[in-house]
Write a protein that holds these residues in place. Structure first.
Motif, mmCIF file in Angstrom:
data_model
loop_
_atom_site.group_PDB
_atom_site.id
_atom_site.type_symbol
_atom_site.label_atom_id
_atom_site.label_comp_id
_atom_site.label_asym_id
_atom_site.label_seq_id
_atom_site.Cartn_x
_atom_site.Cartn_y
_atom_site.Cartn_z
ATOM 1 N N THR A 88 0.937 -1.228 -0.255
ATOM 2 C CA THR A 88 0.139 0.076 0.126
ATOM 3 C C THR A 88 0.892 1.199 0.282
ATOM 4 O OG1 THR A 88 -1.651 -1.214 1.291
ATOM 5 C CG2 THR A 88 -1.894 1.282 1.139
ATOM 6 N N LEU A 89 0.669 2.161 -1.031
ATOM 7 C CA LEU A 89 1.368 3.156 -1.126
ATOM 8 C C LEU A 89 0.530 4.435 -0.796
ATOM 9 C CD1 LEU A 89 3.443 2.142 -4.268
ATOM 10 C CD2 LEU A 89 4.186 2.177 -2.153
ATOM 11 N N THR A 90 1.111 5.738 -0.348
ATOM 12 C CA THR A 90 0.483 6.763 -0.053
ATOM 13 C C THR A 90 1.202 7.907 -0.710
ATOM 14 O OG1 THR A 90 -0.013 6.113 2.145
ATOM 15 C CG2 THR A 90 -0.485 8.412 1.684
ATOM 16 N N GLY A 91 0.421 8.705 -1.539
ATOM 17 C CA GLY A 91 0.745 10.017 -2.479
ATOM 18 C C GLY A 91 0.929 11.158 -1.465
ATOM 19 N N ALA A 92 1.524 12.065 -2.040
ATOM 20 C CA ALA A 92 1.640 13.273 -1.246
ATOM 21 C C ALA A 92 0.216 14.010 -0.908
ATOM 22 C CB ALA A 92 2.531 14.417 -2.033
ATOM 23 N N ASP A 93 -0.940 13.736 -1.760
ATOM 24 C CA ASP A 93 -2.304 14.309 -1.476
ATOM 25 C C ASP A 93 -2.888 13.104 -0.395
ATOM 26 O OD1 ASP A 93 -2.370 11.838 -3.062
ATOM 27 O OD2 ASP A 93 -3.620 12.851 -4.604
ATOM 28 N N GLY A 94 -2.238 12.315 0.137
ATOM 29 C CA GLY A 94 -2.962 11.442 0.918
ATOM 30 C C GLY A 94 -3.613 10.105 0.424
ATOM 31 N N HIS A 95 -3.741 10.160 -1.013
ATOM 32 C CA HIS A 95 -4.420 9.000 -1.657
ATOM 33 C C HIS A 95 -3.618 7.931 -1.517
ATOM 34 C CE1 HIS A 95 -7.207 7.286 -4.410
ATOM 35 N NE2 HIS A 95 -6.243 6.714 -5.059
ATOM 36 N N ARG A 96 -4.378 7.014 -1.054
ATOM 37 C CA ARG A 96 -3.580 5.387 -1.228
ATOM 38 C C ARG A 96 -3.995 4.722 -2.128
ATOM 39 N NH1 ARG A 96 -3.152 4.067 4.464
ATOM 40 N NH2 ARG A 96 -3.422 1.971 4.080
ATOM 41 N N TRP A 97 -2.773 3.825 -2.683
ATOM 42 C CA TRP A 97 -2.732 3.037 -3.740
ATOM 43 C C TRP A 97 -2.512 1.653 -3.410
ATOM 44 C CZ3 TRP A 97 -2.806 5.220 -8.935
ATOM 45 C CH2 TRP A 97 -2.969 6.535 -9.045
ATOM 46 N N GLU A 98 -3.522 0.828 -3.791
ATOM 47 C CA GLU A 98 -3.184 -0.604 -3.357
ATOM 48 C C GLU A 98 -2.353 -1.206 -4.438
ATOM 49 O OE1 GLU A 98 -3.715 -2.003 -0.625
ATOM 50 O OE2 GLU A 98 -4.880 -0.420 0.382
ATOM 51 N N THR A 99 -1.320 -1.797 -4.166
ATOM 52 C CA THR A 99 -0.806 -2.658 -5.513
ATOM 53 C C THR A 99 -0.509 -3.948 -5.184
ATOM 54 O OG1 THR A 99 1.508 -1.844 -4.723
ATOM 55 C CG2 THR A 99 0.467 -0.425 -6.408
ATOM 56 N N ALA A 100 -0.230 -4.800 -6.169
ATOM 57 C CA ALA A 100 0.225 -6.152 -6.075
ATOM 58 C C ALA A 100 1.148 -6.463 -7.037
ATOM 59 C CB ALA A 100 -1.161 -7.292 -6.405
ATOM 60 N N TYR A 101 1.709 -7.509 -6.572
ATOM 61 C CA TYR A 101 3.248 -8.278 -7.506
ATOM 62 C C TYR A 101 2.982 -9.675 -7.330
ATOM 63 C CZ TYR A 101 4.245 -3.488 -6.118
ATOM 64 O OH TYR A 101 3.986 -1.930 -5.918
ATOM 65 N N ARG A 123 -2.496 5.441 -17.459
ATOM 66 C CA ARG A 123 -4.124 5.281 -17.606
ATOM 67 C C ARG A 123 -4.601 5.093 -16.285
ATOM 68 N NH1 ARG A 123 -4.258 1.124 -22.902
ATOM 69 N NH2 ARG A 123 -3.617 2.392 -24.350
ATOM 70 N N GLY A 124 -4.106 5.684 -15.293
ATOM 71 C CA GLY A 124 -4.842 5.713 -14.164
ATOM 72 C C GLY A 124 -4.324 4.696 -13.294
ATOM 73 N N ARG A 125 -3.379 3.689 -13.740
ATOM 74 C CA ARG A 125 -2.932 2.504 -12.876
ATOM 75 C C ARG A 125 -1.521 2.926 -12.351
ATOM 76 N NH1 ARG A 125 -4.830 -0.983 -17.614
ATOM 77 N NH2 ARG A 125 -2.807 -1.078 -17.968
ATOM 78 N N THR A 138 4.134 -3.582 -11.219
ATOM 79 C CA THR A 138 2.904 -4.151 -10.590
ATOM 80 C C THR A 138 2.154 -5.020 -11.412
ATOM 81 O OG1 THR A 138 1.444 -2.497 -11.056
ATOM 82 C CG2 THR A 138 2.825 -1.926 -9.520
ATOM 83 N N ASP A 139 1.075 -5.791 -10.667
ATOM 84 C CA ASP A 139 0.275 -6.458 -11.484
ATOM 85 C C ASP A 139 -0.724 -5.888 -12.518
ATOM 86 O OD1 ASP A 139 -1.668 -5.870 -9.763
ATOM 87 O OD2 ASP A 139 -2.695 -7.511 -9.707
ATOM 88 N N ALA A 140 -0.681 -4.454 -12.414
ATOM 89 C CA ALA A 140 -1.461 -3.476 -13.267
ATOM 90 C C ALA A 140 -0.740 -3.071 -14.635
ATOM 91 C CB ALA A 140 -1.803 -2.369 -12.390
ATOM 92 N N ALA A 141 0.548 -3.566 -14.465
ATOM 93 C CA ALA A 141 1.213 -3.017 -15.789
ATOM 94 C C ALA A 141 0.763 -4.108 -16.949
ATOM 95 C CB ALA A 141 2.829 -3.439 -15.361
ATOM 96 N N PRO A 142 0.871 -3.482 -18.156
ATOM 97 C CA PRO A 142 0.465 -4.102 -19.303
ATOM 98 C C PRO A 142 1.443 -5.161 -19.552
ATOM 99 C CG PRO A 142 1.434 -1.928 -19.872
ATOM 100 C CD PRO A 142 1.390 -1.983 -18.347
#
Length: 239
Positions: A88-101, A123-125, A138-142
């Motif tokens: 789980t990553l957090t950006g400077a704006d506080g938004h959390r990003w869930e990433t998987a590998y 593309r928002g991923r 991440t598993d969201a990569a093409p």
């Protein structure tokens, strides 16, 4: 080869028919996968590689690649089958990003809470993270769906065709199963497992169909030779 169980499938007409139908469906699914994925299987991957850097943070999902800093909020590594490692990553704006590998290297295995990473958004991923000079998708990569579908076809089609041949051979013969039929069915099992393990051996070069085929082919040849020897020299079922 497991002669009793394989021969048992061929001795029963009902079991042979059911096995034949399953093999036909198996091959058909693989063929559909290859036909539908191979033509445009690298479209997204090519677009990602060719995407320019975003001059500024995009307001919505964009075709350009936006790179920004993230803080690691949580790392969950698991050994459970079918489960992916997550960060789980957090950006400077506080938004959390869930990433998987799909694996732990070369980045996430050494990450801890509070570490800083550079993430790439496309593309928002969130498609990639980088730290300490290393990067990891991440598993969201093409992905190269063309290579994946060809590897799946290599795993599924040859053994499916061998099972189909053994079953048709048995249904067209009034006598019981011959050693050749049992050997063909056993070869199908061996080739299937060779197909499953070949991508693991070739994984050092990534998802590469030709590298996988280079590992699979010698194994398939050795299995075919073993099946031939079993057919011509073994004792037991009459040919």
């Amino acid at each position: 080869m497991s002669q009793p169980s394989l021969a048992g499938v061929l001795r029963s007409t009902v079991a042979t028919v059911l096995t034949l139908l399953a093999a036909v469906v198996f091959v058909a699914l693989a063929v559909v996968l290859v036909v539908t994925q191979v033509p445009d299987g690298t479209r997204d991957l090519d677009a990602y590689r060719a995407a320019p850097r975003c001059p500024s943070a995009p307001a919505r999902p964009a075709e350009c690649r936006w790179t920004r800093e993230f803080t690691v909020a949580d790392v969950r590594l698991t050994s459970r089958r079918g489960r992916l490692d997550t960060v789980t990553l957090t950006g400077a704006d506080g938004h959390r990003w869930e990433t998987a590998y799909t694996d732990r290297g070369p980045v996430i295995g050494d990450l801890g809470r509070g570490d800083r990473v550079t993430g790439t958004v496309w593309r928002g991923r969130l498609t990639e993270i980088a730290a300490r000079g290393e990067s990891q998708d991440t598993d969201a990569a093409p992905a190269d769906l063309r290579a994946r579908s060809l590897i799946a076809g290599l795993i599924m089609i040859p053994p499916g065709l061998l099972v189909t041949a053994a079953c048709v051979w048995r249904l067209g013969r009034r006598a019981g199963p011959s050693r050749g039929m049992v050997a063909t069915l056993g070869l199908a099992v061996g080739v299937f497992f060779a197909g499953l393990f070949s991508p693991l051996v070739a994984n050092a070069v990534g998802e590469d169909f030709w590298a996988t085929a280079a590992v699979w082919l010698p194994a398939a040849v050795l299995l075919a030779v073993g099946a031939r020897v079993y057919t011509t020299r073994g004792n037991g079922l009459a040919r």
